[in-house]
Design a protein around this motif. Structure first.
Motif, PDB file in Angstrom:
ATOM      1  N   ILE A 131       0.826  -1.388  -0.204  1.00 26.03           N
ATOM      2  CA  ILE A 131       0.038  -0.090  -0.079  1.00 26.03           C
ATOM      3  C   ILE A 131       0.993   1.286  -0.137  1.00 26.03           C
ATOM      4  CG2 ILE A 131      -1.585   1.263   1.414  1.00 26.03           C
ATOM      5  CD1 ILE A 131      -2.859  -1.405   2.192  1.00 26.03           C
ATOM      6  N   LEU A 132       1.928   1.332   0.876  1.00 26.90           N
ATOM      7  CA  LEU A 132       2.927   2.358   0.811  1.00 26.90           C
ATOM      8  C   LEU A 132       3.550   2.785  -0.497  1.00 26.90           C
ATOM      9  CD1 LEU A 132       4.478   2.105   4.395  1.00 26.90           C
ATOM     10  CD2 LEU A 132       2.438   3.441   3.669  1.00 26.90           C
ATOM     11  N   GLY A 133       3.884   1.642  -1.140  1.00 26.58           N
ATOM     12  CA  GLY A 133       4.427   1.779  -2.430  1.00 26.58           C
ATOM     13  C   GLY A 133       3.654   2.306  -3.502  1.00 26.58           C
ATOM     14  N   ALA A 134       2.347   1.957  -3.399  1.00 26.12           N
ATOM     15  CA  ALA A 134       1.195   2.524  -4.076  1.00 26.12           C
ATOM     16  C   ALA A 134       0.893   3.810  -3.926  1.00 26.12           C
ATOM     17  CB  ALA A 134       0.002   1.535  -4.281  1.00 26.12           C
ATOM     18  N   VAL A 135       0.795   4.268  -2.710  1.00 27.02           N
ATOM     19  CA  VAL A 135       0.546   5.690  -2.352  1.00 27.02           C
ATOM     20  C   VAL A 135       1.748   6.510  -2.809  1.00 27.02           C
ATOM     21  CG1 VAL A 135       0.337   7.282  -0.507  1.00 27.02           C
ATOM     22  CG2 VAL A 135      -1.134   5.042  -0.580  1.00 27.02           C
ATOM     23  N   GLY A 136       2.952   6.201  -2.563  1.00 23.90           N
ATOM     24  CA  GLY A 136       4.089   6.757  -2.905  1.00 23.90           C
ATOM     25  C   GLY A 136       4.202   7.228  -4.351  1.00 23.90           C
ATOM     26  N   GLU A 137       3.877   5.879  -5.157  1.00 26.76           N
ATOM     27  CA  GLU A 137       3.780   6.253  -6.579  1.00 26.76           C
ATOM     28  C   GLU A 137       2.784   7.274  -7.186  1.00 26.76           C
ATOM     29  OE1 GLU A 137       2.837   3.265 -10.526  1.00 26.76           O
ATOM     30  OE2 GLU A 137       2.957   2.543  -8.675  1.00 26.76           O
ATOM     31  N   LYS A 138       1.622   7.247  -6.390  1.00 22.69           N
ATOM     32  CA  LYS A 138       0.496   8.222  -6.701  1.00 22.69           C
ATOM     33  C   LYS A 138       1.216   9.579  -6.391  1.00 22.69           C
ATOM     34  CE  LYS A 138      -2.824   5.708  -8.224  1.00 22.69           C
ATOM     35  NZ  LYS A 138      -3.266   5.586  -9.465  1.00 22.69           N
ATOM     36  N   MET A 139       1.839   9.717  -5.381  1.00 21.79           N
ATOM     37  CA  MET A 139       2.462  11.033  -4.822  1.00 21.79           C
ATOM     38  C   MET A 139       3.572  11.290  -5.620  1.00 21.79           C
ATOM     39  SD  MET A 139       2.456  10.222  -0.741  1.00 21.79           S
ATOM     40  CE  MET A 139       3.382  11.693  -0.321  1.00 21.79           C
ATOM     41  N   THR A 140       4.095  10.695  -6.486  1.00 17.40           N
ATOM     42  CA  THR A 140       5.319  11.059  -7.518  1.00 17.40           C
ATOM     43  C   THR A 140       4.667  11.624  -8.796  1.00 17.40           C
ATOM     44  OG1 THR A 140       5.589   8.713  -8.464  1.00 17.40           O
ATOM     45  CG2 THR A 140       6.968   9.431  -6.699  1.00 17.40           C
ATOM     46  N   LEU A 225      -5.429   8.336  16.409  1.00 14.18           N
ATOM     47  CA  LEU A 225      -5.893   7.756  15.016  1.00 14.18           C
ATOM     48  C   LEU A 225      -5.117   8.855  14.012  1.00 14.18           C
ATOM     49  CD1 LEU A 225      -9.424   6.687  15.736  1.00 14.18           C
ATOM     50  CD2 LEU A 225      -7.483   5.184  15.373  1.00 14.18           C
ATOM     51  N   VAL A 226      -5.032   9.836  14.320  1.00 15.59           N
ATOM     52  CA  VAL A 226      -4.804  10.995  13.328  1.00 15.59           C
ATOM     53  C   VAL A 226      -3.087  10.851  13.350  1.00 15.59           C
ATOM     54  CG1 VAL A 226      -4.165  13.383  12.965  1.00 15.59           C
ATOM     55  CG2 VAL A 226      -6.403  12.783  13.730  1.00 15.59           C
ATOM     56  N   THR A 227      -2.484  10.455  14.351  1.00 15.17           N
ATOM     57  CA  THR A 227      -0.961  10.370  14.200  1.00 15.17           C
ATOM     58  C   THR A 227      -0.630   9.026  13.471  1.00 15.17           C
ATOM     59  OG1 THR A 227      -0.867  10.965  16.421  1.00 15.17           O
ATOM     60  CG2 THR A 227       0.887   9.899  15.568  1.00 15.17           C
ATOM     61  N   CYS A 228      -1.603   8.114  13.454  1.00 10.42           N
ATOM     62  CA  CYS A 228      -1.456   6.634  12.502  1.00 10.42           C
ATOM     63  C   CYS A 228      -1.347   7.118  10.979  1.00 10.42           C
ATOM     64  CB  CYS A 228      -2.401   5.819  12.667  1.00 10.42           C
ATOM     65  SG  CYS A 228      -2.179   5.105  14.298  1.00 10.42           S
ATOM     66  N   VAL A 229      -2.532   8.264  10.893  1.00 14.09           N
ATOM     67  CA  VAL A 229      -2.651   8.596   9.070  1.00 14.09           C
ATOM     68  C   VAL A 229      -1.530   9.309   8.881  1.00 14.09           C
ATOM     69  CG1 VAL A 229      -4.026  10.144   8.038  1.00 14.09           C
ATOM     70  CG2 VAL A 229      -5.087   8.537   9.469  1.00 14.09           C
ATOM     71  N   TRP A 230      -0.912  10.301   9.854  1.00 10.81           N
ATOM     72  CA  TRP A 230       0.464  10.995   9.407  1.00 10.81           C
ATOM     73  C   TRP A 230       1.496  10.047   9.222  1.00 10.81           C
ATOM     74  CZ3 TRP A 230       4.631  10.667  13.039  1.00 10.81           C
ATOM     75  CH2 TRP A 230       5.892  11.357  12.464  1.00 10.81           C
ATOM     76  N   ILE A 231       1.716   8.855  10.051  1.00 15.61           N
ATOM     77  CA  ILE A 231       2.525   7.882   9.802  1.00 15.61           C
ATOM     78  C   ILE A 231       2.589   7.254   8.682  1.00 15.61           C
ATOM     79  CG2 ILE A 231       3.597   5.658  10.565  1.00 15.61           C
ATOM     80  CD1 ILE A 231       2.830   6.418  13.560  1.00 15.61           C
ATOM     81  N   LEU A 232       1.418   6.749   8.279  1.00 14.75           N
ATOM     82  CA  LEU A 232       1.094   5.928   6.988  1.00 14.75           C
ATOM     83  C   LEU A 232       1.572   6.983   5.582  1.00 14.75           C
ATOM     84  CD1 LEU A 232      -2.160   4.282   7.609  1.00 14.75           C
ATOM     85  CD2 LEU A 232       0.142   3.210   7.575  1.00 14.75           C
ATOM     86  N   TRP A 237       5.537   8.894   1.505  1.00 11.79           N
ATOM     87  CA  TRP A 237       6.486  10.058   0.973  1.00 11.79           C
ATOM     88  C   TRP A 237       7.757   9.512   1.007  1.00 11.79           C
ATOM     89  CZ3 TRP A 237       9.682  12.448   4.820  1.00 11.79           C
ATOM     90  CH2 TRP A 237      10.545  13.503   4.339  1.00 11.79           C
ATOM     91  N   LEU A 238       8.126   8.864   2.386  1.00  9.61           N
ATOM     92  CA  LEU A 238       9.609   8.575   2.396  1.00  9.61           C
ATOM     93  C   LEU A 238       9.927   7.573   1.462  1.00  9.61           C
ATOM     94  CD1 LEU A 238      12.177   9.210   4.411  1.00  9.61           C
ATOM     95  CD2 LEU A 238      11.442   7.357   5.847  1.00  9.61           C
ATOM     96  N   SER A 239       9.213   6.499   1.368  1.00  8.98           N
ATOM     97  CA  SER A 239       9.298   5.430   0.327  1.00  8.98           C
ATOM     98  C   SER A 239       9.439   6.027  -1.044  1.00  8.98           C
ATOM     99  CB  SER A 239       8.059   4.555   0.166  1.00  8.98           C
ATOM    100  OG  SER A 239       8.108   3.457  -0.717  1.00  8.98           O
ATOM    101  N   MET A 240       8.851   6.898  -1.492  1.00  7.98           N
ATOM    102  CA  MET A 240       9.015   7.810  -2.657  1.00  7.98           C
ATOM    103  C   MET A 240      10.269   8.236  -2.702  1.00  7.98           C
ATOM    104  SD  MET A 240       7.034  11.024  -4.087  1.00  7.98           S
ATOM    105  CE  MET A 240       7.806  12.028  -2.640  1.00  7.98           C
ATOM    106  N   LEU A 241      10.729   9.046  -1.767  1.00 12.67           N
ATOM    107  CA  LEU A 241      11.899   9.758  -1.674  1.00 12.67           C
ATOM    108  C   LEU A 241      13.187   8.831  -1.896  1.00 12.67           C
ATOM    109  CD1 LEU A 241      13.541  12.477  -1.321  1.00 12.67           C
ATOM    110  CD2 LEU A 241      13.312  12.461   0.902  1.00 12.67           C
ATOM    111  N   LEU A 242      12.989   7.835  -1.118  1.00 12.50           N
ATOM    112  CA  LEU A 242      14.177   6.784  -0.923  1.00 12.50           C
ATOM    113  C   LEU A 242      14.191   5.984  -2.523  1.00 12.50           C
ATOM    114  CD1 LEU A 242      13.611   5.109   2.584  1.00 12.50           C
ATOM    115  CD2 LEU A 242      15.409   6.866   1.838  1.00 12.50           C
ATOM    116  N   SER A 243      13.120   6.174  -2.936  1.00 12.81           N
ATOM    117  CA  SER A 243      13.117   5.445  -4.291  1.00 12.81           C
ATOM    118  C   SER A 243      13.847   6.320  -5.329  1.00 12.81           C
ATOM    119  CB  SER A 243      11.693   5.090  -4.972  1.00 12.81           C
ATOM    120  OG  SER A 243      11.703   4.726  -6.144  1.00 12.81           O
TER     121      SER A 243
END
Length: 285
Positions: A131-140, A225-232, A237-243
């Motif tokens: 999921i994080l990879g897919a979201v990161g791809e959308k963010m790019t 719960l809001v903190t969880c959303v920020w973490i995800l 974003w970090l996954s995208m940046l590291l990519s």
């Protein structure tokens, strides 16, 4: 990747580790020694002031307090009724499991909880990574569209570097600096501590020295719960940046490989020419 390039990268990596270890030792060891010395003095002073308590009894009591703390319970006379396993903190704990952050401030202590953790983590971590990879791809996508547009055709390389720097800076402000200000306002942390916490969390290092939502509040569940959303989203974003950074390093390594291939080809060509010269001479004779 050629062996030579891999050896160079491994050498750089190990040097990086050695330098990092030396710096951390220089920054932290004296402070640790000071704390250890002060604690020993307090231990001795307590025994001096309370002669009815033996060193063995005090050690046993301290050990029990530490064991309770390791289980997430601060064992003091004014221990709060707030539970680490209310719904909000439990959801937050689940998020730290599937994102592999693992703060370590609480952990399952029952057999059922430990068994459930095993299956929950095995299924949840790869699902979260997907999921994080897919979201990161959308963010790019917005960034890739912007990168295709040329505002300064005469300086394409400089413009590309500038765009990447601006994009990374904006995301860093959005996912790290601004959340740090929010954590500073909500938690009893300085801004530096809050910023440090955001980086420790988003890099999934998860030391557990700073954990949000430990204070009792009517909005605790919502806050967690809001903190969880920020973490995800921050991890995406970090996954995208590291990519992007990984692609950059791969491109540099590929250039090194190409240079090695050209050098090897040139050396082979010179070697073949050297072998051909005697044959030509023999024919001429």
């Amino acid at each position: 990747m050629h062996w030579l390039t891999l050896c160079i990268l491994q050498t750089i990596f190990f040097v990086y580790l050695l330098v990092g270890g030396a710096i951390f030792m220089a920054l932290e060891k004296d402070h640790e020694d000071e704390i250890s010395s002060n604690q020993s003095a307090r231990f001795s002073q307590f025994l001096t002031n309370n002669t009815c308590v033996t060193a063995s009894e005090l050690s046993t009591f301290a050990t029990s307090v530490i064991e309770a703390y390791d289980s997430g319970v601060v064992a003091t006379s004014d221990t709060s009724s707030t539970s680490n396993w209310d719904y909000g903190p439990s959801v937050f704990f689940s998020a730290t499991v599937v994102t592999s952050i693992g703060y370590g401030h609480i952990s399952p202590t029952t057999t059922g909880g430990q068994v459930f953790f095993v299956f929950y983590a095995i299924l949840g971590i790869p699902l979260t990574a997907l999921i994080l990879g897919a979201v990161g791809e959308k963010m790019t996508k917005p960034y890739k569209k912007l990168e295709k547009k040329q505002f300064f055709p005469k300086y394409p390389k400089t413009e590309t570097v500038g765009k990447r720097a601006i994009f990374a800076t904006l995301c860093f402000v959005l996912f790290s600096l601004i959340p740090a200000a929010i954590f500073q306002a909500v938690e009893d942390w300085s801004y530096l501590e809050a910023w440090y916490y955001t980086i420790v969390t988003l890099t999934t290092v998860g030391f557990g020295d700073f954990v949000p939502g430990q204070n009792d509040s009517d909005l605790r569940v919502f806050y967690m719960l809001v903190t969880c959303v920020w973490i995800l989203f921050g991890l995406a974003w970090l996954s995208m940046l590291l990519s992007l950074v990984g692609d950059f390093f791969k491109a540099q390594a590929k250039k090194v490989d190409n240079a090695e291939d050209k050098t090897k080809s040139k050396a082979d060509a010179n070697s073949n020419e050297a072998h051909d010269v005697p044959e030509l001479t023999e024919v001429a004779v």
